[in-house]
Design a protein around this motif. Structure first.
Motif, PDB file in Angstrom:
ATOM      1  N   UNK A 127      21.169 -52.617 -48.153  1.00 20.35           N
ATOM      2  CA  UNK A 127      22.296 -52.852 -49.050  1.00 20.35           C
ATOM      3  C   UNK A 127      21.814 -53.183 -50.457  1.00 20.35           C
ATOM      4  N   UNK A 128      20.709 -53.937 -50.559  1.00 15.57           N
ATOM      5  CA  UNK A 128      20.160 -54.255 -51.876  1.00 15.57           C
ATOM      6  C   UNK A 128      19.700 -52.984 -52.591  1.00 15.57           C
ATOM      7  N   UNK A 129      19.085 -52.057 -51.843  1.00 17.11           N
ATOM      8  CA  UNK A 129      18.678 -50.792 -52.441  1.00 17.11           C
ATOM      9  C   UNK A 129      19.862 -49.973 -52.897  1.00 17.11           C
ATOM     10  N   UNK A 130      20.921 -49.946 -52.096  1.00 19.83           N
ATOM     11  CA  UNK A 130      22.138 -49.233 -52.479  1.00 19.83           C
ATOM     12  C   UNK A 130      22.724 -49.829 -53.750  1.00 19.83           C
ATOM     13  N   UNK A 131      22.740 -51.151 -53.843  1.00 17.55           N
ATOM     14  CA  UNK A 131      23.254 -51.818 -55.045  1.00 17.55           C
ATOM     15  C   UNK A 131      22.380 -51.508 -56.258  1.00 17.55           C
ATOM     16  N   UNK A 132      21.057 -51.420 -56.050  1.00 18.87           N
ATOM     17  CA  UNK A 132      20.167 -51.073 -57.162  1.00 18.87           C
ATOM     18  C   UNK A 132      20.509 -49.694 -57.698  1.00 18.87           C
ATOM     19  N   UNK A 133      20.820 -48.752 -56.793  1.00 17.40           N
ATOM     20  CA  UNK A 133      21.236 -47.426 -57.233  1.00 17.40           C
ATOM     21  C   UNK A 133      22.532 -47.464 -58.018  1.00 17.40           C
ATOM     22  N   UNK A 134      23.495 -48.274 -57.559  1.00 16.31           N
ATOM     23  CA  UNK A 134      24.748 -48.416 -58.289  1.00 16.31           C
ATOM     24  C   UNK A 134      24.517 -49.002 -59.680  1.00 16.31           C
ATOM     25  N   UNK A 135      23.659 -50.025 -59.762  1.00 18.92           N
ATOM     26  CA  UNK A 135      23.373 -50.631 -61.061  1.00 18.92           C
ATOM     27  C   UNK A 135      22.721 -49.626 -62.008  1.00 18.92           C
ATOM     28  N   UNK A 136      21.838 -48.788 -61.465  1.00 18.44           N
ATOM     29  CA  UNK A 136      21.193 -47.771 -62.288  1.00 18.44           C
ATOM     30  C   UNK A 136      22.217 -46.833 -62.907  1.00 18.44           C
ATOM     31  N   UNK A 137      23.160 -46.370 -62.109  1.00 21.18           N
ATOM     32  CA  UNK A 137      24.171 -45.447 -62.614  1.00 21.18           C
ATOM     33  C   UNK A 137      25.127 -46.152 -63.580  1.00 21.18           C
ATOM     34  N   UNK A 138      25.462 -47.401 -63.297  1.00 21.66           N
ATOM     35  CA  UNK A 138      26.338 -48.141 -64.193  1.00 21.66           C
ATOM     36  C   UNK A 138      25.662 -48.416 -65.525  1.00 21.66           C
TER      37      UNK A 138
END
Length: 269
Positions: free
Chosen positions: A70-81
């Motif tokens: 989940x932390x990795x998924x959130x890191x991907x979201x932060x990158x796109x944001x």
């Protein structure tokens, strides 16, 4: 004109005024031009959301079926944001394990554009998140908190709307209480697939469930949707990429034994 018939004639000006008020209550992310919406990069994910992507000025929850995944998924979201230039804030609770810099970089999240704040308790985390969201100076704010009250979550939602900033809340496996969040996702690890010509474990993959979506209609309103999602590199070969759907894990047909579909089903678990 009779008095009764007058009640059946709607004033266009009044209707338009009501529509503007409704759009305002729904938040800035409902703008017709889509300027407040983030495309996730995977059409299947974007089409499942009534806005055509993830609303920026809103609260979104990620429920961790697996903490690291989940932390990795959130890191991907932060990158796109962040979009390559923005700064993001990650609020952590306690002083235990640290974020792994090379792992964040693998998702395109530049540590130079990441601010990490550690709070002693959930109260500290929520206070920092709310203040950061209201400032409007960041591309996104992520916080780790469990057992959040509806009132506290509502304050985060209002702060996200007021500062036109995306708020992500990383919650635990069993933290399923009511929340005003616009979307809620459940994320678990999935076996990766080796990329051709590249050594190692392959691209990160997750089983992603959309378990709540405000204003959902059509297929998205029929219940949770599930996908097998992976992180892909950008077109120029850098680590800054996006999400890609490998398979829709709901209502999918079964392939003949021994075919490519059978291998995919084994990967999906």
């Amino acid at each position: 004109m009779s008095r009764s018939s007058a009640f059946h004639q709607a004033d266009p000006a009044v209707l338009e005024s009501l529509r503007r008020r409704i759009r305002g209550l729904e938040g800035a992310f409902c703008r017709a031009d889509g300027g407040g919406v983030l495309g996730l990069g995977a059409p299947a994910l974007d089409e499942a959301l009534p806005w055509g992507g993830l609303p920026r000025a809103a609260l979104h929850e990620v429920q961790a079926a697996d903490g690291g995944a989940a932390a990795g998924f959130c890191a991907g979201l932060l990158t796109r944001l962040a979009g390559g230039t923005g700064t993001v804030l990650w609020c952590r609770r306690g002083y235990g394990r640290r974020l792994y810099g090379p792992g964040l970089t693998a998702f395109g999240l530049d540590p130079a554009r990441l601010i990490v704040v550690r709070g002693r308790n959930a109260t500290d985390v929520l206070w920092v998140m709310e203040e950061a969201l209201r400032s409007g100076a960041l591309a996104a704010v992520l916080g780790e908190a469990e057992g959040l009250s509806v009132t506290a979550a509502r304050r985060l939602q209002l702060a996200a709307e007021g500062g036109a900033t995306a708020a992500l809340l990383l919650r635990g496996r069993d933290d399923e209480g009511a929340s005003p969040a616009v979307t809620r996702w459940r994320v678990a690890a999935a076996p990766g697939a080796r990329a051709e010509g590249r050594p190692g474990v392959g691209r990160p993959r997750w089983r992603v469930d959309l378990i709540k979506c405000r204003n959902a209609a059509g297929a998205a309103a029929g219940g949770p949707r599930s996908w097998l999602v992976e992180w892909t590199d950008g077109p120029d070969g850098t680590t800054a990429g996006g999400f890609a759907v490998v398979a829709d894990l709901r209502d999918r047909s079964c392939a003949a034994p021994g075919g490519d579909g059978a291998a995919l089903l084994r990967l999906a678990g």
